[in-house]
Design a protein around this motif. Sequence first.
Motif, short mmCIF file in Angstrom:
data_model
loop_
_atom_site.label_atom_id
_atom_site.label_comp_id
_atom_site.label_asym_id
_atom_site.label_seq_id
_atom_site.Cartn_x
_atom_site.Cartn_y
_atom_site.Cartn_z
N TYR A 280 -1.55 -27.57 20.16
CA TYR A 280 -0.50 -28.58 20.61
C TYR A 280 -1.31 -29.47 21.64
O TYR A 280 -1.86 -28.99 22.51
N ARG A 281 -1.23 -30.75 21.37
CA ARG A 281 -1.81 -31.78 22.06
C ARG A 281 -3.39 -31.51 22.45
O ARG A 281 -3.79 -31.82 23.48
N ASP A 282 -3.94 -30.68 21.43
CA ASP A 282 -5.20 -30.42 21.50
C ASP A 282 -5.58 -29.68 22.87
O ASP A 282 -6.66 -29.62 23.53
N ILE A 283 -4.67 -28.63 23.29
CA ILE A 283 -4.79 -27.83 24.41
C ILE A 283 -6.00 -26.78 24.44
O ILE A 283 -6.43 -26.45 25.24
N GLY A 284 -6.21 -26.50 23.21
CA GLY A 284 -7.31 -25.38 23.00
C GLY A 284 -8.58 -25.76 23.41
O GLY A 284 -9.14 -25.52 24.59
N PRO A 285 -9.30 -26.92 23.06
CA PRO A 285 -10.30 -27.39 23.38
C PRO A 285 -10.30 -27.88 24.85
O PRO A 285 -11.38 -27.99 25.91
N ARG A 286 -9.26 -28.47 25.40
CA ARG A 286 -8.96 -28.99 26.72
C ARG A 286 -9.20 -27.61 27.62
O ARG A 286 -10.11 -27.79 28.81
N VAL A 287 -8.63 -26.74 27.35
CA VAL A 287 -8.75 -25.42 28.19
C VAL A 287 -10.26 -24.90 28.21
O VAL A 287 -10.66 -24.50 29.30
N HIS A 288 -10.64 -25.11 26.99
CA HIS A 288 -11.97 -24.77 26.96
C HIS A 288 -13.17 -25.29 27.80
O HIS A 288 -13.83 -24.85 28.66
N LYS A 289 -12.82 -26.82 27.93
CA LYS A 289 -13.62 -27.52 28.84
C LYS A 289 -13.53 -27.24 30.37
O LYS A 289 -14.43 -27.31 31.03
N GLN A 290 -12.23 -27.09 30.63
CA GLN A 290 -11.98 -26.92 31.98
C GLN A 290 -12.62 -25.50 32.48
O GLN A 290 -13.19 -25.36 33.65
N LEU A 291 -12.46 -24.62 31.57
CA LEU A 291 -12.99 -23.12 31.96
C LEU A 291 -14.66 -23.10 31.81
O LEU A 291 -15.13 -22.73 33.04
N LEU A 292 -15.18 -24.02 31.27
CA LEU A 292 -16.76 -24.17 31.02
C LEU A 292 -17.16 -24.82 32.34
O LEU A 292 -17.98 -24.35 33.20
N CYS A 293 -16.14 -26.05 32.85
CA CYS A 293 -16.82 -26.70 34.22
C CYS A 293 -16.33 -25.58 35.42
O CYS A 293 -17.14 -25.52 36.14
N MET A 294 -15.16 -24.71 35.26
CA MET A 294 -14.99 -23.87 36.50
C MET A 294 -15.95 -23.01 36.61
O MET A 294 -16.37 -22.35 37.64
N ARG A 295 -16.34 -22.28 35.60
CA ARG A 295 -17.48 -21.38 35.40
C ARG A 295 -18.78 -21.89 36.19
O ARG A 295 -19.66 -21.15 36.85
N VAL A 296 -19.19 -23.23 35.73
CA VAL A 296 -20.28 -23.83 36.30
C VAL A 296 -20.15 -24.06 37.82
O VAL A 296 -21.02 -23.62 38.79
N PHE A 297 -18.82 -24.39 38.27
CA PHE A 297 -18.50 -24.53 39.67
C PHE A 297 -18.66 -23.29 40.38
O PHE A 297 -19.46 -23.07 41.46
N LEU A 298 -18.26 -22.16 39.82
CA LEU A 298 -18.33 -20.87 40.35
C LEU A 298 -19.99 -20.32 40.70
O LEU A 298 -20.41 -19.97 41.55
N ASP A 299 -20.44 -20.64 39.42
CA ASP A 299 -22.03 -20.34 39.46
C ASP A 299 -22.77 -21.14 40.74
O ASP A 299 -23.49 -20.63 41.42
N CYS A 300 -22.52 -22.37 40.72
CA CYS A 300 -23.18 -23.36 41.82
C CYS A 300 -22.54 -22.83 43.03
O CYS A 300 -23.60 -22.71 44.06
N VAL A 301 -21.29 -22.65 43.48
CA VAL A 301 -20.95 -22.21 44.69
C VAL A 301 -21.79 -21.00 45.18
O VAL A 301 -22.10 -20.96 46.38
N ARG A 302 -21.91 -20.15 44.04
CA ARG A 302 -22.34 -18.70 44.64
C ARG A 302 -23.83 -18.97 44.92
O ARG A 302 -24.15 -18.39 45.86
#
Length: 480
Positions: free
Chosen positions: A274-296
Amino acid sequence: MPLPTPLEAQAFGRYSDSAQIAAYLRALAVASGGTAVFGCAGHSALGREIPVLTCGVADPARVEDGKLRLLLVGSVHGASEAAGCEALLCLARSVLLGELRELLDVFELVLIPNANPDGRDADSFRNGNRVNINRDFVLLEQPESRALDAAVRRYAPAVVLDAHESAVLKRRTLGQEGYLTAFEAQFDVASTPAIPAALRDFATDTLLPQLIAGVQARGLHAQRYIAEIRSVSQPITHGGLTLRMFRNKAGLRGPLTVLLETPMEPKAGQYATYRDIGPRVHKQLLCMRVFLDCVRASAPAIRAAQARAALELDQPTCALNGSYLREPPDAAITLPLRERASGTRVQSTFADHRTVIAQDTLRIPPHYFVTEHTEVFAELLARHGAAFERLAQAIEAPVMSEVFAGGGNPEAACQRIDELTHRRLIPAGALRVPLSGSNRRLVPLLLEPRSTSSVFRYPAFAGLLQHGRPFFIPRGVDEN
Ligand SMILES: [Zn+2]
């Protein structure tokens, strides 16, 4: 996978709605066996609950020694930017029940995945009052912006992430010229010049490059956030500099604040979900994981920058405003775009206005007096959590009073035409607003008419400025 998110349970066939999101967060809290606590950060304009899930937070008033508290906010712009919320639900599950459990050894997490439940359920980016809540952090008129601002005060996080999305097709602007934007992830940081330089510089010079490099290394084209491109002939800047946006308001309160934005393909396209939500969530999650790694990885440096920033608040002056300029005067930047008709990537050159200059330096007074409209300002200050006292009796006090142009148009009304240092009779019932901590900079930005973050830049408040009369909010002056 234990506990499918509502999006997964619906096979990515439609977005999760607000009731499903709240129910899912409650279920995660139960499944976590006490590690996570479900709560309510406030209610939307139409009365919907704004859920908050704390993970590993034993005491909201105190962060456990050695840990860093993070506030992660999703979908401030409702269903128009749905992926941030969906990704935060997945992230919460991984942290509480899955492969990211060890993150709670180093972080306390506060999650507000569905910051705009009315917009989520009405397929809109606005709230139930039809307001863009991410422009409301000066007036705090909307319950959703009040809830987010209050959450920053209540939890006092060290770091905030504000997760957004952006349509690649700007139908009424850049799309008309035949182009789509072409990035896969953008990050920005709080950039109001009044934010202590120790924090802004760390965010800009250290954290942002790490975030961008981390996302690039995982295969997404990332860049520092570019303010919306409406035309191939416009200048390029980063994000807005006033306190109207959540990012800057939160940043001035002390946390290192990061904006994440990932793109959305045109709604009308054909997608597997639906409205390409699968890849959109994937990109958000990838960026959030990088964010958590960098902050850590940067946790000690973040603490050090925040300690330096706290000291900086004692400095006698701060900048009320900032603006973008072209420096050097012929600076240019080349950015990728896509041709709307063919999808071909092209390089487009723009005037580069990304340099910020700080302007309108204020010598910070010890306090302000609010001598008129005291009920309006008592309510405003209370909304911002700024302390004040009421004078039981009239006093004569030394003050600096500015004089403004007044009139109907806010920008013109806030033109200073004179200033005088004098002794002034402050009436009984007036408010005395002391300035300390982060309020030393926040309150002047809200109350000084020359500040572009001020309430006087809105018509209802600009109308209170009377031409030629000493301003009714004089600055206190130390007697000695
Ligand atoms: Zn947004």
